[in-house]
Structures are given as structure tokens and as C-alpha cells.
Write an enzyme that holds these catalytic residues in place. Structure first.
Site, PDB file in Angstrom:
ATOM      1  CG  HIS A 243       1.489  -6.621  -1.063  1.00 13.43           C
ATOM      2  ND1 HIS A 243       0.168  -6.862  -0.759  1.00 13.43           N
ATOM      3  CD2 HIS A 243       2.200  -7.689  -0.597  1.00 13.43           C
ATOM      4  CE1 HIS A 243       0.077  -8.030  -0.140  1.00 13.43           C
ATOM      5  NE2 HIS A 243       1.282  -8.546  -0.028  1.00 13.43           N
TER       6      HIS A 243
ATOM      7  CB  CYS B  60       2.337 -13.959 -14.463  1.00  8.72           C
ATOM      8  SG  CYS B  60       2.723 -12.251 -14.879  1.00  8.72           S
TER       9      CYS B  60
END
EC number: 3.-.-.-
Length: 329
Positions: free
Chosen positions: A215, A320
Site C-alpha cells: 500500500h 487506528c
């Protein structure tokens, strides 16, 4: 001769300076009542608990054991020590809450969603807007439901990706504070990037080719308000060169020995003039890159280990969601 700006939006997009996440506004905790603090702003953080997964589920990297313990991984992946992964996840939550002073909501683990803790892939958040993503893997798409509910409770404006041809993993999106870069990878396609541009119209949005199974945020990240950190691999350096060719903003750059070390979280505290934080891989992880990060003198370094969670495909920023909002009351 001026360099032309290549954006993927179908209309001109204004580039503006953004003091994110340092806007002096009050905030609400995710799914909780409004909170009162003496600081002008605090940042909310959302975590998803780590628990065992059903044996039939594979991992983000393409198969094998993810958030489960003791089983053979298959596909060349080592088994995950669940207890160690839970400790790492707990330490991360503690650093966010105690060291950085963030308000934290932890979603409970769900056995049917083994990669739920990688919730950084489920939403792209800027200001009061949350774009709910459409992960490349169909098995991961139910993960967005719990995140959507939490963000709705906060009162964010929810934008859905209704195009079935679009795919978008949130960790392919890098926001610099001034513009967005979207990695075109195995996980995110051009249509997904177009939806990012259509959602966040106040910012330039540019696409960056990402090779292999990485990514974009697994190759580069923000090490400061105007500093890009990137790994030393050819894929990482290629991404940084593409970003430099596309941006109109001057960024300093720092090359780290390890690509994974560039997956970090740059966060501003609420008090004016306070030194920003950089949450980064530490605790014995990637020691050569930890030494290189010491060159970032304008941030307070906060190390955290996620070496066990990394076996499930987790980068630090995937664990998160961090957001800052104004209350809607």
C-alpha cells in the site's frame, strides 16, 4: 517553465493550506457524549480489538494465519502469537491515550472479521467528512459496517462508495496536510481514487503508482508537517519521485532503511506551540530506521512495536483511525 499539476479530479481543485489537525476547535469522542477539556483541541482515535479468527479465514497478504494463534500459517506466513499481538495492540492504545492524550474508543473484536483491527483501510477521514471505503477483498467489506456506525455516532458526514467497479483501501491514501496522494495498487484502482477526489474537493488529489503488494502508506508517510519519510526500496523511492513531480508544495524528504518504518503517524497536540508527535515503529522493531528517525528534530518521537501484528499485514497507520471534528451541537 511552470510544471503542470496532474490531478485526477474531473474539475479544478483549489489547494489550500490546512492546519490539520491543529485547528482550534472542540471535539466529540467517537460514540460518546461531548467532552470538555482545557485544551483547544484533542484528537479522537478509534481502535478495533484483536481476537482469534475463524480457521477458514485468510490474511491480508493472500492467505494463511492472521489473527489466530498456534496454527500453521500456510503460504509461507508464520503463525501469529495471539497473546503477543494483543499486548502490542494494548500498548498502542495506551500510547495513544496516555502519551499523546487522545480520546480513544476501542471496538470489540469479531471472530467473523479477522482483519478488523486493520481499520485504517475502512475509512478516509478529513475534517467532518468520512469516506467509507470499498476494500479490494470482498471478505473485508463487512468491516466497514462497525466503523460507519461509530463515525455516524460522532456526527461525521458519511460518504459511501456506491460504484461497484471502485476499490479503495484507506492505507493507499496519504494526506500531507495540504493535498492527497492516492496509491494505485493491487488494492486501490483509479475509480477509487476518483471518488477520493470527488469527496474532498477542497484539496488536490494525485495518483501514485504502487508496485507489488504494498500500500502507499507502507512505502512512505509524513514525518512532520513538511517532511516525507520513505523506505529505501525502489518501489518506495519511485513513489516519492512521483509525488515530487506532482506536488506544488515543497517537502523535505528522509529515506529510511526499512519501508515499514515509513508507515508512521504524525500528530499535532492541542496546545499552541507544542511539539508535534510522531508515532513510529520501535521497541526493538527496525533498529536501523529508528536511528535514522532521530534526524527529525522538530517532532517528539513515540516508539511502538507491532512486529507480531505485522505478520497479519498490519502497518502502524492501519491499526487506528485518527480524526478531529467540531461538535454538531
Amino acid at each position: 517553465m511552470p510544471r503542470s499539476r496532474q490531478t485526477i479530479a474531473p474539475r479544478p481543485i483549489a489547494v489550500r493550506e490546512l492546519a490539520y489537525p491543529g485547528n482550534p476547535s472542540k471535539a466529540r469522542a467517537i460514540g460518546l457524549s461531548s467532552l470538555k477539556t482545557q485544551t483547544p483541541i484533542f484528537i479522537n482515535s478509534l481502535l478495533w480489538g484483536v481476537g482469534p479468527r475463524p480457521k477458514s479465514q485468510g490474511c491480508r497478504s493472500g492467505g494463511g494465519c492472521c489473527l489466530a494463534s498456534g496454527e500453521g500459517a500456510g503460504a509461507g506466513l508464520p503463525a501469529l502469537d495471539l497473546a503477543k499481538a494483543q499486548r502490542e495492540h494494548g500498548v498502542l492504545g495506551g500510547k495513544l491515550r496516555q502519551r499523546l492524550g487522545l480520546q480513544l474508543l476501542e471496538l470489540p473484536p469479531e471472530e467473523s472479521l479477522p482483519l478488523g483491527p486493520l481499520l485504517g483501510d475502512t475509512a478516509v477521514i478529513q475534517g467532518d467528512t468520512a469516506l467509507i471505503t470499498r476494500p479490494w477483498s470482498p471478505a473485508r467489506r463487512p468491516e466497514v459496517d462497525g466503523v460507519r456506525k461509530a463515525l455516524q455516532d460522532l456526527g461525521l458526514r458519511i460518504v459511501e462508495m456506491g460504484d461497484e467497479n471502485a476499490t479503495l483501501d484507506g492505507t493507499d491514501v496519504l494526506f500531507t496536510g495540504r493535498e492527497f496522494f492516492v496509491g494505485l495498487s493491487k488494492w486501490t484502482n483509479h475509480r477509487g481514487a476518483e471518488i477520493v477526489a470527488d469527496t474532498f474537493r477542497d484539496f488536490a488529489v494525485s495518483t501514485v503508482p504502487v508496485s507489488g503488494s504494498s500500500h502507499l502508506r507502507g512505502l512512505c508517510g509524513m514525518g512532520g508537517p513538511r517532511t516525507v519519510v520513505a523506505g529505501s526500496s525502489e518501489a518506495a523511492q519511485k513513489a516519492v519521485r512521483a509525488m515530487a513531480a506532482l506536488t506544488d508544495h515543497p517537502y523535505a524528504s528522509l529515506t529510511l532503511p526499512d519501508d515499514a518504518a515509513s508507515d508512521c503517524l504524525f500528530l499535532r497536540p492541542g496546545l499552541p506551540g507544542a511539539t508535534p508527535f510522531l508515532l513510529h515503529r520501535g521497541g526493538g522493531d527496525l533498529p536501523n530506521s529508528q536511528e535514522a528517525l532521530q534526524k527529525l528534530s522538530d517532532v517528539t518521537l513515540v516508539p511502538v512495536s507491532c512486529s507480531e501484528l505485522e505478520k497479519a499485514g498490519a502497518g502502524l497507520s492501519s491499526l487506528c483511525l485518527v480524526l478531529s471534528t467540531r461538535p454538531h451541537c
